[in-house]
Design a protein around this motif. Structure first.
Motif, PDB file in Angstrom:
ATOM      1  N   HIS A   1      13.135   4.437   1.866  1.00  0.00           N
ATOM      2  CA  HIS A   1      13.172   2.979   1.743  1.00  0.00           C
ATOM      3  C   HIS A   1      13.405   2.592   0.278  1.00  0.00           C
TER       4      HIS A   1
ATOM      5  N   GLN B   1      11.117  -7.169   6.490  1.00  0.00           N
ATOM      6  CA  GLN B   1      10.677  -5.886   7.037  1.00  0.00           C
ATOM      7  C   GLN B   1      10.249  -6.036   8.505  1.00  0.00           C
ATOM      8  N   GLN B   2      10.088  -4.924   9.165  1.00  0.00           N
ATOM      9  CA  GLN B   2       9.487  -4.886  10.498  1.00  0.00           C
ATOM     10  C   GLN B   2       8.060  -4.373  10.327  1.00  0.00           C
TER      11      GLN B   2
ATOM     12  N   CYS C   1       7.156  -0.818   8.626  1.00  0.00           N
ATOM     13  CA  CYS C   1       6.312  -0.766   7.443  1.00  0.00           C
ATOM     14  C   CYS C   1       4.950  -1.359   7.799  1.00  0.00           C
TER      15      CYS C   1
ATOM     16  N   LEU D   1       5.742   2.690   3.652  1.00  0.00           N
ATOM     17  CA  LEU D   1       7.177   2.580   3.933  1.00  0.00           C
ATOM     18  C   LEU D   1       7.737   3.900   4.428  1.00  0.00           C
TER      19      LEU D   1
ATOM     20  N   ASP E   1       8.505  -9.380  -0.315  1.00  0.00           N
ATOM     21  CA  ASP E   1       9.342  -8.285   0.176  1.00  0.00           C
ATOM     22  C   ASP E   1       9.132  -8.021   1.662  1.00  0.00           C
ATOM     23  N   LEU E   2       8.038  -8.540   2.212  1.00  0.00           N
ATOM     24  CA  LEU E   2       7.755  -8.313   3.629  1.00  0.00           C
ATOM     25  C   LEU E   2       8.631  -9.162   4.550  1.00  0.00           C
TER      26      LEU E   2
END
Length: 309
Positions: free
Chosen positions: A176, A192-193, A242, A172, A188-189
């Motif tokens: 973050h 995210q990018q 990430c 990360l 949690d993904l």
């Protein structure tokens, strides 16, 4: 010139060091006449006199003194060559050519090789960075002994063996929120990018991450693909993306990048690749070392469909 054998050199050295044919014969556990004949045959082969007679025995000529120095070297080199040949046959000597790709070189591979080489000082190591398909061709052709990577595709004539497992982490960008939490989950993904790696031959670690996300009920939010883990971490540090990485990648210190464990993912396997037949003694010795030191079950696969080990 007549051929010279090692026994002649052995007899010559004994006579030169004893200065007496009788004493040299006793040292060699032979009678004097055959010893004298061997010395005469050696002189005919060399074409010069090696000894002159003295009241107490014999002494070296100038030519003999020169030959004695070389004869000692020849005998030492012969003993060394025989010893190295025996060590090589036992997998204790020689040159081990190892191919690797990606993050395994940050931790598991050096650890395995260091433990193997520690008790084998006569083994030399050659490391070559090579993608999985290049490793396979080189091992099959005998130009490489072992390969290390993840997600090998099984191929005829080659064996894939799991040698280590690593938990997965989330890389990360600095600051973050998940870094403060201390751990993350696959869910949690979703927001995210994500950067996947590598972009090389499939199957790969990128496919593994995509599959994990699918099993968790969502599509991996991929915004970029990278050729290797260092490039992926560069995107994390530079662009705020990430990336899912094996634990070995956490050894990389890159400003602006932090890591937290992914608590709900299975460990990722690291495998080695080697020939199925005519396995070199050094490779057999290394595999024995892995069996003796690794906690991994001995899982192997040869040919057939794609394997994910």
């Amino acid at each position: 010139m007549l051929p010279v054998d090692l026994r002649q050199f052995e007899c010559f050295i004994a006579v030169a060091e004893e200065g007496n044919v009788s004493r040299a014969a006793a040292r060699l556990h032979m009678t004097q006449p055959p010893l004298t004949r061997r010395i005469a045959r050696l002189e005919r082969s060399v074409g010069v006199r090696l000894f002159t007679r003295t009241p107490s025995g014999v002494e070296l000529t100038e030519a003999g003194a020169v030959l004695l120095d070389r004869a000692h070297r020849i005998m030492q080199l012969t003993e060394y060559a025989i010893d190295r040949a025996r060590l090589a046959d036992a997998g204790q000597a020689g040159s081990l050519v190892v191919g690797y790709f990606g993050s395994p070189m940050f931790d598991a591979v050096p650890r395995l090789l260091r433990g193997f080489l520690k008790t084998r000082p006569t083994v030399s190591l050659v490391l070559e960075r090579a993608p999985k398909n290049v490793q396979a061709d080189a091992i099959r052709d005998g130009r490489m002994h072992l390969g290390f990577s993840r997600q090998y595709r099984s191929e005829p004539g080659l064996v894939v063996r799991r040698v280590a497992s690593e938990p997965l982490y989330l890389a990360l960008p600095e600051g973050h929120p998940l870094l403060k939490a201390g751990e993350a989950e696959l869910a949690d993904l979703r927001e995210q990018q994500l950067v996947l790696f590598p972009t090389g031959p499939r199957p790969s670690f990128a496919d593994e991450v995509t599959q994990l996300c699918a099993q968790a009920g969502f599509s991996a939010p991929v915004v970029r693909e990278a050729g290797d883990v260092l490039t992926a971490l560069g995107y994390v540090a530079s662009a705020g993306f990430c990336s899912v990485v094996p634990r070995s990648a956490t050894r990389v210190t890159l400003p602006g990048v932090g890591f937290v464990p992914l608590s709900d993912t299975p460990p990722e396997g690291l495998s080695c690749l080697y020939r199925a037949d005519n396995v070199p003694a050094l490779v057999r010795s290394f595999l024995d070392h892995v069996s003796a030191t690794s906690s991994e079950p001995e899982t192997t696969a040869e040919s057939g469909p794609t394997v994910s080990i």
